[in-house]
Design an enzyme around this catalytic site. Structure first.
Site, short mmCIF file in Angstrom:
data_model
loop_
_atom_site.label_atom_id
_atom_site.label_comp_id
_atom_site.label_asym_id
_atom_site.label_seq_id
_atom_site.Cartn_x
_atom_site.Cartn_y
_atom_site.Cartn_z
N LYS A 295 0.84 -1.20 0.00
CA LYS A 295 0.00 0.00 0.00
C LYS A 295 0.87 1.26 0.00
CE LYS A 295 -3.71 1.95 2.78
NZ LYS A 295 -4.59 1.75 3.92
N ARG A 296 1.97 1.17 0.73
CA ARG A 296 2.84 2.33 0.89
C ARG A 296 3.66 2.60 -0.39
NH1 ARG A 296 7.71 2.58 3.06
NH2 ARG A 296 7.67 0.37 3.52
#
Ligand code: GLU
Length: 547
Positions: A295-296
Site C-alpha cells: 500500500k505504501r
C-alpha cells in the site's frame, strides 16, 4: 460440568436456538452446480486490486454457473472502519462492471439471508456460541493482557509454539463455580474454542485451486467471541457462510494458516464445509525481486489509481483475467472479438504461487483493447474521464468535438490499428501536438539534414502543398520534392549509392513530421494534415522554417 447451566450463565439474553436460524435461512433453491460466492471486505475505505481480483473471480464463478454473488461487510473490527466505505466499495467495483445480486448496499441491503453486515449479526453469532457452550465446545477465558504477555514470553524462552493451547490454556478447566464467581465480580472474558488436544492427527481439506491440503489438526483454543461479544473473523465467517449458504469461499492465501481452525469449527457446529479456494497473493517484480504489492510503495495497488489514470475498466478486467486464468490469453488470441462473459473461467486455471501483476503488461493489454474500440466510444469515455479528472484537457477536447473525433480516428480501424494509448491520462501527452496551446518541439529535426536543406524542404513543401490531395497523390509529390532537392526518392536507392544523395525520402518526411508534430514518431503525416486542416498545416510548416 453442567454445560447447559454454563450456557445460561454466559448468554442469558439469547432465547433462540440454532434451528430457528436454520429455518430462517433455508437452503437456496438453485439449479444443480450453481455456485454461491461472496465478497467479504472490511470497510476500511481502501479498495485495492486484491478486492477486484477476488471479486472478479467470485463474480465469474457465480454467474457462469447460474448462481449468486453477494456482498457481506466484515466489520467486526470497528477500529478500522471508515464512514462511507461501503458506498465507496460498491461504486469502485461497479466502475469495473462488478455488481452484486444480493447483500449490503450503500444504505441498506437486498436479500433474505441478511443482515449482511456482521456487526448486525451479533445475536446470531451468540446463538451459535451458546449452542457450542451447551455442547461443551467452548469456554470463557479471563486471562488478562499481562497474563497473555507473560505466556508469550515463557513460550518464547522455551521455543514453544505461541498461542493458547495444551497446558498453556489455563482457563480451559475452570470450574463452573469459579467462572460464575469471576463473572459476577465483573471480570471481562473472551469465549474460546475448545480445540482438539490431538495435534498429531492430520486433516485433509479440499481446495479447488490447490487440490487436497494435508495439515496437522488444530490445537489452538482460538477466540470465538471477543470481550464485547463481537466475533472474530474465524467464527463469523463460518457461521455466515453456513447460514448464507455459500458454496465456494474464495479468499486470499493468507487464510491458509488458519484453515485448520475453520475445518474444526465446521465440524464442531455440524455444518457441511463449503469448498475453499485460496487465491495466490498479488506480487510484482521490483528490481528483479518478486515481492507483495504494498500500500505504501505501490500506488497501483489502490483501485482509485486506475480511475485516476483513466484506464478503461474493461481493459483492467481483461488484464486481470490474464492474471487469474492462465489460459485466458490464448483464448483471447483465438477469440479476439468475443465478450469476456463467454470465457470459461475456472478455478483449475488459477495460479497457486504468487500471481504476478505487471503494469507494463496491463498497458499492452489496454493498448490492444483501446485500439479496437470505435472512435465515438473512445471520444465518449475519454471526455467523461477528462470531465472528472482534468478540466483543462476536457475543455480542449470538447471545444471542437468534430476535430477531436477525427484526431481519435487516426490509425483506427483496419487490420492493423495503431496502439498508441494505454490510458486517458497518457492520451493527453500523445494528443498534445494536435492543439496549438500544447504543441511543442519535443524532438530535434533529423541531424543528418542541414539547416539550410531543412528550410528548403519546408519552403518547397508548403509552396506545393495541396490540401485536397488524396493520400495516393500526396506521397509521390513528397518523393518528387526529395529528388528535386538531392535526396533519393527511395531508401533503397540511397543505400545502394549513398554518395550520390544528401539522404533519402525518409529524411524529408521526417523533417515534415517534426514540423507538424514536433516529434520524430507520430502517426501518418497525411492523416495528421487532414485533421489539422489546411490553415494549421501551413502555419506549422511556416513556423518550422523560422525555427
Ligand atoms: N474480511 C476478510 C478479509 O478482508 C475476508 C476473507 C474472506 O473472504 O473470507 O480478508
Amino acid at each position: 460440568m453442567d454445560y447447559n447451566k454454563l450456557a445460561e450463565l454466559l448468554f442469558p439474553n439469547i432465547d433462540k436456538d440454532i434451528d430457528y436460524y436454520e429455518a430462517l435461512y433455508p437452503k437456496r433453491d438453485l439449479p444443480e452446480g450453481a455456485r454461491v460466492t461472496r465478497l467479504g471486505p472490511s470497510p476500511t475505505g481502501f479498495i485495492h486490486l486484491g478486492n477486484l481480483y477476488g471479486a472478479l473471480a467470485d463474480e465469474r464463478l457465480a454467474h457462469r454457473s447460474g448462481g449468486v454473488f453477494f456482498l457481506r461487510i466484515e466489520d467486526t473490527d470497528n477500529k478500522r472502519e471508515v464512514e462511507g466505505a461501503v458506498d465507496v466499495l460498491i461504486n469502485s467495483l461497479k466502475y469495473f462492471n462488478i455488481s452484486f445480486d444480493e447483500g449490503a448496499t450503500a444504505d441498506g441491503e437486498v436479500g433474505i439471508y441478511g443482515p449482511y453486515r456482521q456487526r448486525q449479526r451479533k445475536e446470531i453469532y451468540q446463538t451459535f456460541a451458546k449452542h457450542l457452550t451447551k455442547k461443551g465446545l467452548c469456554y470463557p477465558c479471563f486471562c488478562s493482557e499481562e497474563e497473555n504477555e507473560a505466556r508469550r514470553k515463557a513460550q518464547e524462552e522455551i521455543k514453544a509454539n505461541p498461542g493458547y493451547y495444551g497446558k498453556w490454556a489455563t482457563c480451559r478447566n475452570l470450574s463452573y463455580e469459579e467462572i460464575e464467581k469471576r463473572i459476577n465480580a465483573g471480570e471481562k472474558y473472551v469465549l474460546r474454542f475448545k480445540a482438539s488436544e490431538n495435534p498429531t492427527r492430520t486433516i485433509e481439506v479440499k481446495d479447488e485451486i490447490r487440490g487436497t491440503l494435508k495439515m496437522p489438526e488444530n490445537e489452538m483454543n482460538f477466540v470465538l467471541l471477543k470481550s464485547d461479544g463481537i466475533p472474530t473473523y474465524h467464527f463469523a465467517h463460518v457461521v455466515d457462510d453456513h447460514l448464507m449458504r455459500t458454496t465456494h469461499v474464495l479468499r486470499g492465501e493468507e487464510w491458509l494458516a488458519t484453515l485448520p481452525y475453520h475445518a474444526q469449527l465446521f465440524e464442531a457446529l455440524g455444518f457441511e464445509m463449503p469448498i475453499y479456494c485460496h487465491t495466490a497473493v498479488l506480487m510484482k517484480m521490483d528490481n528483479g525481486v518478486k515481492r507483495k504489492l504494498s500500500k505504501r510503495k505501490d500506488p497501483e495497488l489502490g483501485l482509485d489509481y486506475y480511475r485516476g489514470e483513466g484506464y478503461l475498466p474493461e481493459a483492467v478486467t481483461e488484464y486481470l483475467l490474464t492474471v487469474l486464468n492462465s489460459n485466458f490469453e490464448d483464448w483471447r488470441r483465438e477469440n479476439p472479438d468475443v465478450p469476456i462473459e463467454d470465457f470459461e473461467f475456472t478455478t483449475e486455471k488459477m495460479s497457486v504461487s504468487g500471481a504476478l501483476f505487471d503494469i507494463d503488461k496491463l498497458c499492452d493489454v489496454s493498448k490492444n483493447y483501446l485500439a479496437k474500440l470505435d472512435g465515438k466510444k473512445v471520444y465518449d469515455n475519454l471526455t467523461a474521464w477528462a470531465k472528472e479528472c482534468d478540466g483543462e484537457y476536457y475543455a480542449r477536447l470538447t471545444r471542437d468535438p468534430e476535430f477531436t473525433l477525427k484526431m481519435i480516428n487516426i490509425g483506427r480501424g483496419g487490420d492493423k490499428p495503431r496502439k498508441d494509448i494505454a490510458s486517458w491520462k497518457q492520451s493527453k501527452d500523445f494528443y498534445s501536438f494536435f492543439f496549438d496551446e500544447t504543441f511543442e518541439y519535443e524532438d530535434d529535426f533529423p541531424q543528418n539534414v542541414s539547416e539550410e536543406d531543412r528550410r528548403e524542404i519546408l519552403k518547397k513543401y508548403e509552396e506545393g502543398y495541396n490540401h485536397a490531395d488524396v493520400k495516393e497523390e500526396w506521397f509521390p509529390k513528397v518523393r518528387l520534392l526529395a529528388e528535386e532537392l538531392g535526396f533519393a526518392p527511395k531508401p533503397q536507392l540511397y543505400k545502394k549509392n549513398p554518395d550520390a544523395y544528401k539522404g533519402h525520402v525518409g529524411d524529408v518526411s521526417a523533417v515534415i513530421r517534426v514540423a507538424l508534430t514536433g516529434r520524430m514518431n507520430a502517426p501518418d503525416i497525411w492523416e495528421i494534415q487532414q485533421v489539422l486542416g489546411e490553415e494549421r498545416t501551413r502555419e506549422r510548416i511556416k513556423r518550422a522554417i523560422e525555427k
